[in-house]
Design a protein around this motif. Structure first.
Motif, PDB file in Angstrom:
ATOM      1  N   ASP A 421      -0.558  -5.021   0.269  1.00  0.00           N
ATOM      2  CA  ASP A 421      -0.686  -5.145  -0.962  1.00  0.00           C
ATOM      3  C   ASP A 421      -1.667  -6.309  -1.429  1.00  0.00           C
ATOM      4  O   ASP A 421      -1.609  -7.256  -0.489  1.00  0.00           O
ATOM      5  CB  ASP A 421       0.760  -5.219  -1.694  1.00  0.00           C
ATOM      6  CG  ASP A 421       0.637  -5.202  -3.279  1.00  0.00           C
ATOM      7  OD1 ASP A 421      -0.411  -5.114  -3.827  1.00  0.00           O
ATOM      8  OD2 ASP A 421       1.797  -5.221  -3.914  1.00  0.00           O
ATOM      9  N   ASP A 422      -1.971  -6.452  -2.479  1.00  0.00           N
ATOM     10  CA  ASP A 422      -2.760  -7.647  -2.661  1.00  0.00           C
ATOM     11  C   ASP A 422      -3.764  -7.932  -1.527  1.00  0.00           C
ATOM     12  O   ASP A 422      -4.321  -9.151  -1.378  1.00  0.00           O
ATOM     13  CB  ASP A 422      -1.789  -8.777  -3.055  1.00  0.00           C
ATOM     14  CG  ASP A 422      -1.005  -8.782  -4.176  1.00  0.00           C
ATOM     15  OD1 ASP A 422      -1.433  -7.789  -5.087  1.00  0.00           O
ATOM     16  OD2 ASP A 422       0.119  -9.373  -4.226  1.00  0.00           O
ATOM     17  N   GLU A 478      -6.067  -1.064  -7.760  1.00  0.00           N
ATOM     18  CA  GLU A 478      -5.420  -1.831  -8.841  1.00  0.00           C
ATOM     19  C   GLU A 478      -5.905  -2.285 -10.031  1.00  0.00           C
ATOM     20  O   GLU A 478      -7.117  -2.972  -9.848  1.00  0.00           O
ATOM     21  CB  GLU A 478      -4.433  -2.988  -8.195  1.00  0.00           C
ATOM     22  CG  GLU A 478      -3.423  -2.778  -7.282  1.00  0.00           C
ATOM     23  CD  GLU A 478      -2.583  -4.089  -7.036  1.00  0.00           C
ATOM     24  OE1 GLU A 478      -1.180  -3.708  -6.887  1.00  0.00           O
ATOM     25  OE2 GLU A 478      -3.160  -5.075  -6.608  1.00  0.00           O
TER      26      GLU A 478
HETATM   27 CA    CA Z   1      -0.889  -5.928  -6.169  1.00  0.00          CA
END
Ligand code: CA
Ligand code: C2E
Ligand code: CA
Length: 526
Positions: A421-422, A478
């Motif tokens: 993630d990220d 995202e």
């Molecule tokens: Ca994220």
């Protein structure tokens, strides 16, 4: 442990923060007063200039008339009558005379006046105009006159005429000067030569030690005017506006101090507030749909925690998740999330057996094997397959690669999918990507946003996409907000996306309702 130093820092921040609005209001009062004073000075100077121009216009008109008329022999009755006519037509001219050399032979003062000696010329202009700035006449011993002489005629003007009427403000100095010669013609009060020397064709205002000064010059005549106002007046004006600005500044300071105290109190008391909120079940979940870019189908959702306090106040996860992480509370939060998913989503999976749920885990979760059994319990409660879940691990979890890899490998063995993630926002080295098997890479919303802005950052986005491909990771973009972003990502081979373009995070019943709606639409589609 850090309470003492953080209290000192808070106090310092408050003090500095309170000083700023007060200093700012003092500064504003001062600059406001300076600006006001400058515009006063400019107005006065322009007023003086306008009067001087009016005088010169009359002199000019009079001379032209004298030049054009042929009134016979100098000082003959006809010639005197002509001069009288010009004098009477000009309200600013005291008298008109006929000159030879430096002597007025006859004038509109009357036949009884003997020839008058004008004295030396102060300023001789190329166009034949001779100016004398301080002529004293026998008929008015106490007064000084300005004389303008041209082509044998002289106009006598009372010196104070232009600078008389304006200044009812104490201490204000007014002056007129010859331009471009920059020599004082008339002045009341202090008119420093260096002020006049600084005059230009455009209006100027400046501060010189004790004075606010304005200079202006005429567009029609070779003259200028000056006004100087003592700073003492300025200080008065500053004090006057401080009276209104300081209370405003104080109010700003107090608001600021309150805000700092509020935030620092929230930070120090946040851990216990979070514990209380877990007990009182103030947290709830929202689900943001995950879209397959090639079909537009909703194939899953990310589970996002929300917190509304009993007083109705909403606290963003960006605010409290880091606090929970710092204070060893995040695993309690994760447990809470998993419990809610366990109790709430069985129906969702019964109706949509292929649906995926993304679960955010923090590094503490990924460093503790207990997380594996927690996830297994949750999955069992929902009757979904393990492959229906995507565990989202942030890059920072991999700072302790050894610990994280144990938990992640076990989760993958159990069939859970794992997403990084990220991606690209942390500082960790990317080497872990080659050492551990993952399933998805989530392209952070900052890289998606960069697609329609700076070229350099969107290069990075392309790089990330290429890297994901070479590591055989599926991609989830995202924060997709525009059709253009979606199109670009689809073209580059990104499989999935989430973002406001498709749907905002929503409550589970709403997600279920929209899923039904979409399924129905699919059935009836041609
Ligand atoms: Ca994220
Ligand atoms: P994240 O994992 O990157 O979550 C995605 C964030 O992007 C969410 O913010 C989501 O509401 C927001 N978002 C979705 N679409 C868009 C969009 O089109 N434009 C923009 N500007 N934003 C979009 P949210 O819900 O405020 O969550 C913030 C962060 O809080 C999350 O970032 C995640 O790091 C953390 N978080 C949220 N829920 C949990 C949780 O249950 N557990 C843990 N450990 N962390 C969580
Ligand atoms: Ca996430």
């Amino acid at each position: 442990m850090h309470t003492k130093s953080s209290t000192i820092i808070t106090a310092l921040v408050i003090m500095v923060g309170m000083a700023i609005p007060i200093a700012l209001s003092a500064y504003l009062a001062r600059t406001g007063a300076v600006e006001a004073e400058k515009s006063f000075a400019l107005t006065y100077a322009n007023d003086v200039l306008a009067r001087s121009e009016a005088v010169l216009r009359q002199v000019d008109t009079g001379f032209r008339k004298l030049d054009q008329s042929n009134a016979g022999a100098p000082c003959s009755p006809a010639h005197r009558a002509l001069m009288k006519q010009v004098d009477l037509a000009s309200s600013f001219i005291q008298a008109v005379g006929y000159v030879e050399g430096k002597t007025i032979l006859c004038s509109t003062l009357g036949a009884e006046f003997p020839p008058i000696d004008l004295g030396a010329v102060d300023l001789a202009r190329a166009n034949g105009v001779n100016l004398r700035f301080n002529v004293v006449f026998p008929f008015a011993p106490g007064s000084r006159f300005l004389t303008v002489e041209r082509h044998g005629y002289v106009a006598i003007v009372h010196k104070d005429l232009p600078i008389n009427a304006t200044a009812n403000t104490p201490g204000v100095a007014l002056a007129t000067f010859a331009y471009p010669e920059l020599r004082v013609i008339t002045a009341n009060g202090l008119a420093k030569p260096e002020w006049i020397k600084s005059a230009t064709t455009s209006n100027r205002t400046f501060i010189d030690s004790d004075y606010v000064v304005a200079t202006v010059t005429s567009k029609h005549y070779p003259i200028g005017a000056l006004c100087a106002i003592p700073i003492a007046n300025l200080d008065q004006r500053t004090r006057a506006s401080l009276k209104t600005l300081i209370p405003a500044g104080l109010l700003g300071s107090l608001l600021f101090a309150w805000a700092v105290l509020y935030v620092s109190k929230l930070r120090t008391s946040m851990p216990s507030i979070i514990k209380g909120a877990l007990k009182r079940k103030e947290f709830f979940l929202e689900y943001q749909p995950l879209v397959e870019l090639s079909t537009g189908k909703w194939v899953g959702a990310e589970v996002l925690i929300r917190w509304r306090r009993t007083q109705g106040e909403f606290i963003r996860p960006d605010t409290f998740v880091p606090v929970a992480e710092e204070n060893g509370l995040i695993q309690k939060v994760t447990e809470y999330v998993l419990d809610r998913v366990a109790t709430d989503t069985a129906e969702l999976f019964r109706r949509h057996p292929e649906f995926h749920l993304g679960i955010n885990l923090s590094s503490a979760d990924l460093h503790d094997e207990a997380t594996v059994s927690m996830l297994l319990r949750m999955a069992a409660a929902t009757h979904a397959r393990h492959t229906n879940f995507i565990v989202e691990a942030t890059e920072s979890s991999f700072t302790d690669y050894g610990l994280a890899s144990v938990v992640i490998n076990r989760l993958r063995e159990e069939g859970f999918a794992v997403a990084i993630d990220d991606f690209g926002t942390g500082y960790s080295s990317l080497s872990y990507l080659q050492r551990i098997r993952l399933d998805y890479l989530k392209i952070d919303k900052s890289f998606v946003a960069a697609l329609d802005t700076s070229a350099a950052t969107s290069d990075v986005t392309l790089h990330i996409i290429e890297m994901a491909k070479s590591l055989k990771l599926q991609m989830i973009a995202e924060g997709v907000e525009t059709e253009a972003q979606a199109r670009f990502l689809r073209q580059k081979g990104v499989q999935y996306a989430q973002g406001w373009l498709f749907a905002r995070p929503m409550a589970l019943p709403e997600l279920m309702r929209q899923l039904e709606e979409r399924a129905a639409a699919e059935l009836t589609a041609p």
